[in-house]
Design an enzyme around this catalytic site. Structure first.
Site, PDB file in Angstrom:
ATOM      1  N   CYS A  68       1.753  -0.271  -9.164  1.00 35.75           N
ATOM      2  CA  CYS A  68       0.783  -0.291 -10.265  1.00 35.75           C
ATOM      3  C   CYS A  68       0.370   1.083 -10.770  1.00 35.75           C
ATOM      4  CB  CYS A  68      -0.467  -1.059  -9.835  1.00 35.75           C
ATOM      5  SG  CYS A  68      -0.161  -2.763  -9.351  1.00 35.75           S
ATOM      6  N   HIS A 124      -6.635   1.013 -13.351  1.00 33.57           N
ATOM      7  CA  HIS A 124      -5.970   1.441 -12.114  1.00 33.57           C
ATOM      8  C   HIS A 124      -5.464   2.880 -12.146  1.00 33.57           C
ATOM      9  CE1 HIS A 124      -4.030  -0.536  -8.333  1.00 33.57           C
ATOM     10  NE2 HIS A 124      -4.938   0.395  -8.062  1.00 33.57           N
TER      11      HIS A 124
END
Length: 506
Positions: A68, A124
């Site tokens: 991610c 993120h």
């Protein structure tokens, strides 16, 4: 005027006269084989399939890292995450590091061109002291989303599917409940997950309409949490897909795409809006039926095999992009330079790893990308890139399994498969063997001169690339400070469970 010069002039006029709106949709943990347009027999993705039918569908589109945080950094900067320090692994709620503010994001490039920029969904790329690394400080005028993965906080008491179906698993413990932020303000902690996608769609509609009222183009980065574990969806999609929780989550993502496209159409902006869809990394196969599908490709998330790094990618722009399928090489790294070219925005004065593929999109030429370099989630300068694709050949110099790809029948995917050096490298002809099943250096028919020449060239590419690459200081190695966790009631006790301001179920 020569025909090639004419095409360039048309593209230049396009970029300066009326820059297009840009809708960038980024899925989470979505496999190459998960969409109907990529061959899944039971996925319900009519809106994405319509984009594929009316746009350009990529068969060979890559991310540089199958995880991610680094993948998102690459998407937004056009730079390999080792340059920006977005390694090893992922950032968490307590991380002291984040995407360095000196990195130039796609949002900053487009904001300087006059775009109204907004982001909905999963960030993120770090929180930092007083939210220093959050989207409002990285070029986004508006932000509604969760600053990290929605499993990075306790979820055992959360509802994932209405009316009261709990989330599977316990997610990460000892952390604050996941916060939903509106810019830098806590909107809900935790949010009602079954209503989250609808909130993102509503936010996105408002952004697009406001941009039109202001006479400005918009850039919307729609980073859905779907189809990351634990899956969730609203009432309209719960138990409707025929593919279980994963399918319901994917169906809601597809529904969001449909709602966004309806808004674009209602605003009369279809031919003025460039739509891009792709994902951050391959499926989390350890979740089995709740983890997605890499189709014919080997392994998934956390690995440098094709199932981890090759992604579905669709580009849609009626009147500008001819519908079809392309087998040209492309990467998420290419979006920043490509969109800069299409909008007439100047490139940042930094080393970029992406290339401008606008000629490919507009049908005036081929992709200039000849090679793709793949790093593992935990890279280091000693090993350098693990794998390189050049043309149709891909060589693995090192392989390493990942817990994210456990439970498959292929032991090479599993975490138990430790770091392994290959000398000579594993070499695959992806045009004939996209599943990386047959090392051409072990062919019973002998090794062709073409394959040997390809191997020699790739070995040289890796040596040159590793020698030239300078790793930036690791942001993740800066460590953690629990005091940085976002809390809607900062001085409450007992911490962190007291950080509870759930808001409405809508």
């Amino acid at each position: 005027m020569a025909l090639g010069t004419l095409f360039l002039a048309l593209a230049a006029g396009l970029s300066t006269a009326s820059p297009p709106n840009i809708l960038l949709i980024f899925a989470d943990d979505l496999g190459y084989g998960d969409l109907g347009s990529y061959g899944h027999p039971s996925s319900t993705t009519p809106n994405l399939d319509q984009l594929a039918e009316g746009g350009l569908r990529f068969t060979d589109f890559y991310v540089p890292v199958s995880l991610c945080t680094p993948s998102r950094a690459a998407l937004l900067t056009g730079r390999l995450p080792v340059r920006s320090g977005m390694y090893p692994g992922v950032l968490g709620p307590s991380s002291q590091g984040g995407l360095p503010l000196e990195e130039v994001t796609l949002a900053e490039v487009l904001a300087a061109r006059g775009y109204l920029t907004g982001m909905a969904g999963k960030w993120h790329l770090g929180v930092g002291p007083e939210g220093a690394f959050l989207p409002p400080h990285q070029g986004f005028h508006r932000f509604l989303g969760i600053p990290y993965s929605h499993d990075q906080g306790p979820c055992q008491n959360l509802t994932c599917f209405p009316p009261d179906i709990p989330c599977k698993g316990g997610c990460d413990q000892g952390l604050v409940p996941i916060p939903l932020l509106a810019n830098l303000t806590v909107e809900a902690q935790p949010p009602w997950l079954p209503g989250l996608e609808a909130r993102y769609v509503s936010f996105s509609r408002d952004l697009m309409a406001d941009a039109q009222r202001q006479g400005r183009p918009f850039f919307l980065y729609y980073a859905s949490h779907h189809t990351h574990y634990p899956q969730f969806s609203g009432q309209s999609f719960t138990k409707r897909s025929g593919r279980g929780p994963f399918g319901d989550s994917l169906m809601e993502l597809d529904g969001a795409v449909g709602a966004l496209m309806t808004t674009v159409g209602d605003l009369g902006l279809l031919e003025e809006t460039l739509v891009i869809f792709t994902a951050d990394n391959g499926p989390e196969l350890m979740r089995m039926s709740n983890g997605g599908c890499s189709g014919l490709l080997r392994c998934g998330k956390g690995t440098t095999f094709e199932g981890g790094v090759r992604e579905p990618a669709l580009v849609y722009w009626p009147g500008h992009i001819t519908p079809g399928v392309t087998h040209e090489l492309a990467s998420s790294l290419d979006l920043l330079p490509t969109l800069a070219a299409l909008t007439g925005a100047p490139l940042p004065n930094v080393t970029l790893d992406g290339v401008d593929i606008s000629p490919l999109l507009l049908g005036t030429g081929k992709s200039p990308r000849k090679s793709v370099f793949f790093y593992p989630p935990y890279p280091d300068e000693i090993h350098g890139v693990f794998a390189v694709r050049n043309g149709k050949y891909k060589a693995h110099f090192f392989t390493q399994g990942s817990a994210h790809s456990d439970t498959t029948s292929d032991p090479a995917c599993h975490a138990a498969n430790r770091l392994t050096a290959h000398e000579p490298p594993l070499l695959y002809d992806l045009s004939q063997d996209p599943g990386e099943n047959y090392n051409v250096l072990e062919s019973i028919e002998g090794v062709s001169p073409e394959a040997l020449q390809a191997l020699k060239h790739i070995q040289l590419l890796k040596a040159q690339y590793d020698a030239a690459m300078t790793f930036g200081p690791s942001q993740i190695a800066k460590g953690e400070d629990p005091a940085l966790q976002i809390c809607c009631q900062p001085s409450c006790t007992p911490h962190p469970v007291c950080c509870h301001c759930p808001g409405s179920q809508s």
